[in-house]
Design a protein around this motif. Structure first.
Motif, PDB file in Angstrom:
ATOM      1  N   THR A   1       0.836  -1.201   0.000  1.00 45.33           N
ATOM      2  CA  THR A   1       0.000   0.000   0.000  1.00 45.33           C
ATOM      3  C   THR A   1       0.867   1.245   0.000  1.00 45.33           C
ATOM      4  N   GLU A   2       0.318   2.306  -0.529  1.00 38.91           N
ATOM      5  CA  GLU A   2       1.010   3.595  -0.450  1.00 38.91           C
ATOM      6  C   GLU A   2       0.483   4.428   0.721  1.00 38.91           C
ATOM      7  N   ASN A   3      -0.365   3.838   1.552  1.00 35.25           N
ATOM      8  CA  ASN A   3      -0.907   4.547   2.702  1.00 35.25           C
ATOM      9  C   ASN A   3       0.101   4.726   3.823  1.00 35.25           C
ATOM     10  N   LEU A   4       1.183   3.967   3.792  1.00 37.59           N
ATOM     11  CA  LEU A   4       2.207   4.069   4.829  1.00 37.59           C
ATOM     12  C   LEU A   4       3.304   5.030   4.380  1.00 37.59           C
TER      13      LEU A   4
ATOM     14  N   GLY B   1     -10.484  -6.000   5.867  1.00 36.23           N
ATOM     15  CA  GLY B   1     -11.914  -6.294   5.850  1.00 36.23           C
ATOM     16  C   GLY B   1     -12.388  -7.194   6.982  1.00 36.23           C
ATOM     17  N   TYR B   2     -11.493  -7.555   7.881  1.00 32.42           N
ATOM     18  CA  TYR B   2     -11.863  -8.408   9.021  1.00 32.42           C
ATOM     19  C   TYR B   2     -11.911  -7.632  10.339  1.00 32.42           C
ATOM     20  N   GLY B   3     -11.760  -6.331  10.270  1.00 26.94           N
ATOM     21  CA  GLY B   3     -11.809  -5.518  11.486  1.00 26.94           C
ATOM     22  C   GLY B   3     -10.533  -5.562  12.304  1.00 26.94           C
ATOM     23  N   ILE B   4      -9.452  -6.057  11.723  1.00 26.11           N
ATOM     24  CA  ILE B   4      -8.201  -6.179  12.482  1.00 26.11           C
ATOM     25  C   ILE B   4      -7.661  -4.803  12.854  1.00 26.11           C
TER      26      ILE B   4
ATOM     27  N   THR C   1      -5.923  10.303   0.965  1.00 21.61           N
ATOM     28  CA  THR C   1      -6.667   9.388   0.096  1.00 21.61           C
ATOM     29  C   THR C   1      -7.185   8.160   0.842  1.00 21.61           C
ATOM     30  N   ASN C   2      -6.761   7.959   2.070  1.00 17.40           N
ATOM     31  CA  ASN C   2      -7.153   6.791   2.852  1.00 17.40           C
ATOM     32  C   ASN C   2      -8.454   7.095   3.609  1.00 17.40           C
ATOM     33  N   GLU C   3      -9.524   7.275   2.832  1.00 21.03           N
ATOM     34  CA  GLU C   3     -10.811   7.691   3.396  1.00 21.03           C
ATOM     35  C   GLU C   3     -11.380   6.670   4.383  1.00 21.03           C
ATOM     36  N   LYS C   4     -11.164   5.394   4.119  1.00 22.68           N
ATOM     37  CA  LYS C   4     -11.680   4.358   5.020  1.00 22.68           C
ATOM     38  C   LYS C   4     -11.067   4.518   6.415  1.00 22.68           C
ATOM     39  N   ALA C   5      -9.758   4.741   6.468  1.00 22.23           N
ATOM     40  CA  ALA C   5      -9.086   4.918   7.761  1.00 22.23           C
ATOM     41  C   ALA C   5      -9.545   6.216   8.432  1.00 22.23           C
ATOM     42  N   ILE C   6      -9.660   7.287   7.663  1.00 18.17           N
ATOM     43  CA  ILE C   6     -10.091   8.571   8.224  1.00 18.17           C
ATOM     44  C   ILE C   6     -11.467   8.428   8.860  1.00 18.17           C
ATOM     45  N   ASN C   7     -12.375   7.772   8.161  1.00 13.61           N
ATOM     46  CA  ASN C   7     -13.726   7.569   8.702  1.00 13.61           C
ATOM     47  C   ASN C   7     -13.707   6.713   9.963  1.00 13.61           C
ATOM     48  N   LEU C   8     -12.866   5.682   9.980  1.00 13.01           N
ATOM     49  CA  LEU C   8     -12.732   4.843  11.174  1.00 13.01           C
ATOM     50  C   LEU C   8     -12.230   5.673  12.352  1.00 13.01           C
ATOM     51  N   TYR C   9     -11.201   6.459  12.124  1.00 13.78           N
ATOM     52  CA  TYR C   9     -10.646   7.268  13.205  1.00 13.78           C
ATOM     53  C   TYR C   9     -11.689   8.256  13.727  1.00 13.78           C
ATOM     54  N   LYS C  10     -12.444   8.875  12.834  1.00 16.34           N
ATOM     55  CA  LYS C  10     -13.487   9.813  13.265  1.00 16.34           C
ATOM     56  C   LYS C  10     -14.542   9.094  14.101  1.00 16.34           C
TER      57      LYS C  10
END
Length: 181
Positions: A39-42, A110-113, A140-149
């Motif tokens: 991933t390029e998220n790191l 996708g397993y909630g880890i 660009t990591n919208e999934k992580a941003i939403n989780l953190y919020k």
């Protein structure tokens, strides 16, 4: 610092979140290297800022002995598939906060880890009088941003044009924090 291990089950996958031990060091070195290439998220590209087995042994030893650090792993069938760290600061003016980071192998997304590593870290922080958790995330990591919020993190700032990705474009890094009063 250490926590009690927790068992989770999602989408027919059973896994454990537990504190890292020095015996995990070799596997952690391999998992981190693989995550960096998936991933390029790191922050790193594969192979950059490589930490070998002895490097991870030292980090785990220090984190276990420190009351302001927490190193967790996620384990599936005795194999580490992700990890997270909360790193504190011994300076008195910053001793109330930790910085959170997480990494999960793509095969196990996708397993909630990641979510459960975050939740366990938040529980640890809240019960150990840590008042603030911080993190940085690629815009660009919208999934992580939403989780953190969802777990109480707020955007505190933006580092403009902070990272250059494989497409040659610059991207912002979002700084987020969660304050526990």
């Amino acid at each position: 610092m250490r926590i009690n291990h927790q068992e989770f089950f999602a989408n027919d996958l059973s896994y454990i979140v537990r504190s890292a031990t020095e015996g995990d060091a070799k596997n952690l070195s391999e998992v981190r290297l693989q995550c960096d290439g998936e991933t390029e998220n790191l922050d790193r590209e594969k192979g950059e800022a490589y930490i070998d087995e002895s490097g991870f042994q030292q980090i785990i030893k220090n984190d276990t002995e420190s009351s302001c650090n927490l190193f967790l792993v996620a384990e599936v069938n005795n194999r580490i598939v992700g990890f997270s760290r909360c790193e504190g600061n011994k300076l008195k003016r910053m001793s109330h906060k930790v910085e959170f980071g997480v990494c999960v192998l793509e095969e196990y997304w996708g397993y909630g880890i990641g979510k459960n590593l975050l939740k366990e870290s938040i529980n640890w922080a809240d019960t150990n009088e840590i008042k603030k958790m911080t993190l940085s995330v690629l815009e660009t990591n919208e999934k992580a941003i939403n989780l953190y919020k969802k777990y109480g993190f707020e955007v505190e700032g933006i580092l403009k044009n902070d990272k250059i990705l494989s497409d040659g474009n610059y991207y912002n890094t979002i700084l987020m924090g969660r304050f526990n009063e």
